[in-house]
Design a protein around this motif. Sequence first.
Motif, PDB file in Angstrom:
ATOM      1  N   ALA A  48      34.936 -47.080  19.872  1.00 26.66           N
ATOM      2  CA  ALA A  48      35.766 -45.948  20.190  1.00 26.66           C
ATOM      3  C   ALA A  48      35.169 -45.209  21.346  1.00 26.66           C
ATOM      4  O   ALA A  48      35.955 -44.509  22.055  1.00 26.66           O
ATOM      5  N   GLN A  49      33.716 -45.193  21.491  1.00 19.62           N
ATOM      6  CA  GLN A  49      33.332 -44.516  22.650  1.00 19.62           C
ATOM      7  C   GLN A  49      33.774 -45.105  23.919  1.00 19.62           C
ATOM      8  O   GLN A  49      34.098 -44.418  24.998  1.00 19.62           O
ATOM      9  N   HIS A  50      33.715 -46.192  23.823  1.00 21.80           N
ATOM     10  CA  HIS A  50      34.145 -47.249  24.986  1.00 21.80           C
ATOM     11  C   HIS A  50      35.507 -46.841  25.366  1.00 21.80           C
ATOM     12  O   HIS A  50      35.852 -46.792  26.431  1.00 21.80           O
ATOM     13  N   PHE A  51      36.561 -46.693  24.500  1.00 19.79           N
ATOM     14  CA  PHE A  51      37.756 -46.244  24.862  1.00 19.79           C
ATOM     15  C   PHE A  51      38.118 -44.806  25.418  1.00 19.79           C
ATOM     16  O   PHE A  51      38.686 -44.589  26.329  1.00 19.79           O
ATOM     17  N   THR A  52      37.212 -44.076  25.160  1.00 19.75           N
ATOM     18  CA  THR A  52      37.147 -42.613  25.723  1.00 19.75           C
ATOM     19  C   THR A  52      36.355 -42.502  26.826  1.00 19.75           C
ATOM     20  O   THR A  52      36.878 -41.490  27.511  1.00 19.75           O
ATOM     21  N   THR A  53      35.348 -43.045  27.049  1.00 19.77           N
ATOM     22  CA  THR A  53      34.559 -42.977  28.197  1.00 19.77           C
ATOM     23  C   THR A  53      34.728 -44.273  29.249  1.00 19.77           C
ATOM     24  O   THR A  53      34.512 -44.070  30.591  1.00 19.77           O
ATOM     25  N   GLY A  54      35.282 -45.362  28.871  1.00 19.61           N
ATOM     26  CA  GLY A  54      35.305 -46.365  29.867  1.00 19.61           C
ATOM     27  C   GLY A  54      34.272 -47.082  30.072  1.00 19.61           C
ATOM     28  O   GLY A  54      34.184 -48.051  30.744  1.00 19.61           O
ATOM     29  N   PHE A  55      33.059 -46.850  29.418  1.00 10.85           N
ATOM     30  CA  PHE A  55      31.986 -47.589  29.475  1.00 10.85           C
ATOM     31  C   PHE A  55      31.249 -47.942  27.985  1.00 10.85           C
ATOM     32  O   PHE A  55      31.245 -47.070  27.157  1.00 10.85           O
ATOM     33  N   PRO A  56      30.815 -49.151  28.050  1.00 16.72           N
ATOM     34  CA  PRO A  56      30.367 -49.596  26.910  1.00 16.72           C
ATOM     35  C   PRO A  56      28.768 -49.280  26.433  1.00 16.72           C
ATOM     36  O   PRO A  56      27.833 -49.474  27.515  1.00 16.72           O
ATOM     37  N   PRO A  57      28.532 -48.571  25.191  1.00 27.69           N
ATOM     38  CA  PRO A  57      27.078 -48.173  24.849  1.00 27.69           C
ATOM     39  C   PRO A  57      26.352 -49.752  24.806  1.00 27.69           C
ATOM     40  O   PRO A  57      26.836 -50.777  24.815  1.00 27.69           O
ATOM     41  N   ALA A  58      25.024 -49.482  24.800  1.00 24.96           N
ATOM     42  CA  ALA A  58      24.304 -50.453  24.774  1.00 24.96           C
ATOM     43  C   ALA A  58      24.543 -51.760  23.984  1.00 24.96           C
ATOM     44  O   ALA A  58      24.560 -53.032  24.238  1.00 24.96           O
ATOM     45  N   ARG A  59      24.634 -51.370  22.782  1.00 27.57           N
ATOM     46  CA  ARG A  59      24.941 -52.624  21.518  1.00 27.57           C
ATOM     47  C   ARG A  59      26.146 -53.171  21.611  1.00 27.57           C
ATOM     48  O   ARG A  59      26.270 -54.412  21.639  1.00 27.57           O
ATOM     49  N   LEU A  60      27.138 -52.485  22.301  1.00 22.33           N
ATOM     50  CA  LEU A  60      28.491 -53.070  22.388  1.00 22.33           C
ATOM     51  C   LEU A  60      28.457 -53.945  23.678  1.00 22.33           C
ATOM     52  O   LEU A  60      28.928 -55.069  23.679  1.00 22.33           O
ATOM     53  N   ALA A  61      27.603 -53.379  24.724  1.00 24.12           N
ATOM     54  CA  ALA A  61      27.632 -54.189  25.889  1.00 24.12           C
ATOM     55  C   ALA A  61      26.913 -55.717  25.711  1.00 24.12           C
ATOM     56  O   ALA A  61      27.526 -56.753  26.134  1.00 24.12           O
ATOM     57  N   ALA A  62      25.943 -55.838  24.726  1.00 27.98           N
ATOM     58  CA  ALA A  62      25.189 -56.889  24.455  1.00 27.98           C
ATOM     59  C   ALA A  62      26.170 -57.787  23.560  1.00 27.98           C
ATOM     60  O   ALA A  62      26.225 -59.004  23.931  1.00 27.98           O
ATOM     61  N   ALA A  63      26.949 -57.129  22.836  1.00 33.86           N
ATOM     62  CA  ALA A  63      27.919 -58.117  22.069  1.00 33.86           C
ATOM     63  C   ALA A  63      28.907 -58.820  22.983  1.00 33.86           C
ATOM     64  O   ALA A  63      29.230 -59.760  22.851  1.00 33.86           O
ATOM     65  N   LEU A  64      29.488 -57.748  23.919  1.00 30.74           N
ATOM     66  CA  LEU A  64      30.523 -58.468  24.917  1.00 30.74           C
ATOM     67  C   LEU A  64      29.918 -59.566  25.614  1.00 30.74           C
ATOM     68  O   LEU A  64      30.507 -60.408  25.961  1.00 30.74           O
ATOM     69  N   ASP A  65      28.591 -59.334  26.229  1.00 34.92           N
ATOM     70  CA  ASP A  65      27.939 -60.164  27.006  1.00 34.92           C
ATOM     71  C   ASP A  65      27.890 -61.642  26.186  1.00 34.92           C
ATOM     72  O   ASP A  65      27.663 -62.596  26.831  1.00 34.92           O
ATOM     73  N   ALA A  66      27.439 -61.432  24.920  1.00 30.63           N
ATOM     74  CA  ALA A  66      27.262 -62.669  24.027  1.00 30.63           C
ATOM     75  C   ALA A  66      28.519 -63.357  23.840  1.00 30.63           C
ATOM     76  O   ALA A  66      28.562 -64.547  24.181  1.00 30.63           O
ATOM     77  N   VAL A  67      29.335 -62.818  23.685  1.00 29.74           N
ATOM     78  CA  VAL A  67      30.836 -63.377  23.274  1.00 29.74           C
ATOM     79  C   VAL A  67      31.235 -64.251  24.879  1.00 29.74           C
ATOM     80  O   VAL A  67      31.650 -65.347  25.166  1.00 29.74           O
ATOM     81  N   ALA A  68      31.144 -63.440  26.035  1.00 31.47           N
ATOM     82  CA  ALA A  68      31.640 -63.806  27.307  1.00 31.47           C
ATOM     83  C   ALA A  68      30.587 -65.198  27.720  1.00 31.47           C
ATOM     84  O   ALA A  68      30.936 -66.269  28.155  1.00 31.47           O
ATOM     85  N   ALA A  69      29.199 -65.334  27.066  1.00 31.45           N
ATOM     86  CA  ALA A  69      28.348 -66.400  27.473  1.00 31.45           C
ATOM     87  C   ALA A  69      28.507 -67.396  26.508  1.00 31.45           C
ATOM     88  O   ALA A  69      27.956 -68.398  26.668  1.00 31.45           O
ATOM     89  N   ALA A  70      29.299 -67.303  25.299  1.00 31.85           N
ATOM     90  CA  ALA A  70      29.239 -68.415  24.405  1.00 31.85           C
ATOM     91  C   ALA A  70      30.038 -69.482  24.613  1.00 31.85           C
ATOM     92  O   ALA A  70      30.801 -69.477  25.539  1.00 31.85           O
ATOM     93  N   ASP A  71      29.608 -70.812  23.978  1.00 29.96           N
ATOM     94  CA  ASP A  71      30.119 -72.184  24.426  1.00 29.96           C
ATOM     95  C   ASP A  71      31.436 -72.211  23.406  1.00 29.96           C
ATOM     96  O   ASP A  71      32.304 -73.134  23.596  1.00 29.96           O
ATOM     97  N   GLY A  72      31.203 -71.301  22.276  1.00 34.93           N
ATOM     98  CA  GLY A  72      32.369 -71.381  21.178  1.00 34.93           C
ATOM     99  C   GLY A  72      32.395 -70.405  20.272  1.00 34.93           C
ATOM    100  O   GLY A  72      31.259 -69.589  20.517  1.00 34.93           O
ATOM    101  N   LEU A  73      33.371 -69.648  19.832  1.00 33.39           N
ATOM    102  CA  LEU A  73      33.577 -68.449  19.110  1.00 33.39           C
ATOM    103  C   LEU A  73      34.280 -68.926  17.871  1.00 33.39           C
ATOM    104  O   LEU A  73      35.470 -69.632  17.788  1.00 33.39           O
ATOM    105  N   ILE A  74      33.771 -68.361  16.850  1.00 32.08           N
ATOM    106  CA  ILE A  74      34.420 -67.911  15.590  1.00 32.08           C
ATOM    107  C   ILE A  74      34.868 -66.612  15.442  1.00 32.08           C
ATOM    108  O   ILE A  74      34.115 -65.701  15.235  1.00 32.08           O
ATOM    109  N   ALA A  75      36.142 -66.163  15.303  1.00 30.52           N
ATOM    110  CA  ALA A  75      36.633 -64.886  14.956  1.00 30.52           C
ATOM    111  C   ALA A  75      37.312 -64.758  13.770  1.00 30.52           C
ATOM    112  O   ALA A  75      38.224 -65.543  13.733  1.00 30.52           O
ATOM    113  N   VAL A  76      36.801 -64.114  12.645  1.00 28.89           N
ATOM    114  CA  VAL A  76      37.386 -63.849  11.654  1.00 28.89           C
ATOM    115  C   VAL A  76      37.613 -62.261  11.341  1.00 28.89           C
ATOM    116  O   VAL A  76      37.050 -61.412  11.626  1.00 28.89           O
ATOM    117  N   THR A  77      38.972 -61.961  10.658  1.00 31.75           N
ATOM    118  CA  THR A  77      39.453 -60.771  10.572  1.00 31.75           C
ATOM    119  C   THR A  77      40.007 -60.467   9.074  1.00 31.75           C
ATOM    120  O   THR A  77      40.470 -61.718   8.503  1.00 31.75           O
TER     121      THR A  77
END
Length: 222
Positions: A48-77
Motif C-alpha cells: 500500500a505504501q508503494h502505491f501512495t509513495t511510488g517507492f517500495p519499502p525495504a522488505r517489499l523491494a527485497a521481495a520484488l528483487d527475489a521474484v525478478a532474479a528467480a529461475d522459476g516462480l510458483i504463484a498461489v492465490t
Amino acid sequence: MKLVVVSAGLSSPSSTRLLADRLTAATREHVDAEVEVIELRDLATEIAQHFTTGFPPARLAAALDAVAAADGLIAVTPVFAASYSGLFKSFFDVIDKDALTGKPVLAAATGGTARHSLVTEHALRPLFTYLRALVLPTAVYAASEDWGEEGLAQRIARAGRELARFMAPAGNGAVPSAAPDVDTAAAIAPRSLHGAITSVDSAEGFEVVPFAERLAALRVAD
C-alpha cells in the motif's frame, strides 16, 4: 538455481500456503533449487505504501528483487469474488514490467468450491501472459473437497514436473533440452505463435511445422 514461491493466503495456517508448499515439494523432486517463500500478507502495508509513495519499502523491494532474479516462480492465490485476491493483484501491479519476461510461472489457486476452478484460466493465465511470463500448461486449482483426493495429487505432481523442466539448468532463461511429455505438448500446441506442434518424439522432442507450410500442404491436398 532459485525457485521463488508467492503465497497470497491471509490466514495462518492457510490452504493457499499448503498448496504452495506441495507444489514446491513436487518441483524439487525434479530440480535442485534454492527456495524462497514470499508471504504477501506480511507485505500488505508495504505494498500500500508503494502505491501512495511510488517507492517500495525495504522488505517489499527485497521481495520484488527475489521474484525478478528467480529461475522459476510458483504463484498461489485464494479466490475472492471469482478471481484472484486484491493483495495478489496488487503485488504484481507494483512489480517491474519486465521482471517476469520469459520466466516459467506455475499458477495456482484455492477456493471453497469447485465452481471457481476456471479462475486459473480466465484470471491468472491472462495476468501472467500480460506480464510476458511463460505460463505453464498445467495450472492447479484446489477446492475444499479436493484435499486428500488422488486427482489433486496428480495435478500437483504434473505441474511440478513441468516447472522443473522449464527451469533452465544454467539459470539463463532457456528451455531445457529434455523432451516434454505428450500431455505437456498437447497443452502447449494451441498456444504456439510460430508453428503447429504436430508430434512429440521421446528422442527428438517437438516437431514444429510453420503455419505457412502447413497451410500450403492443406491447399495441395484439396
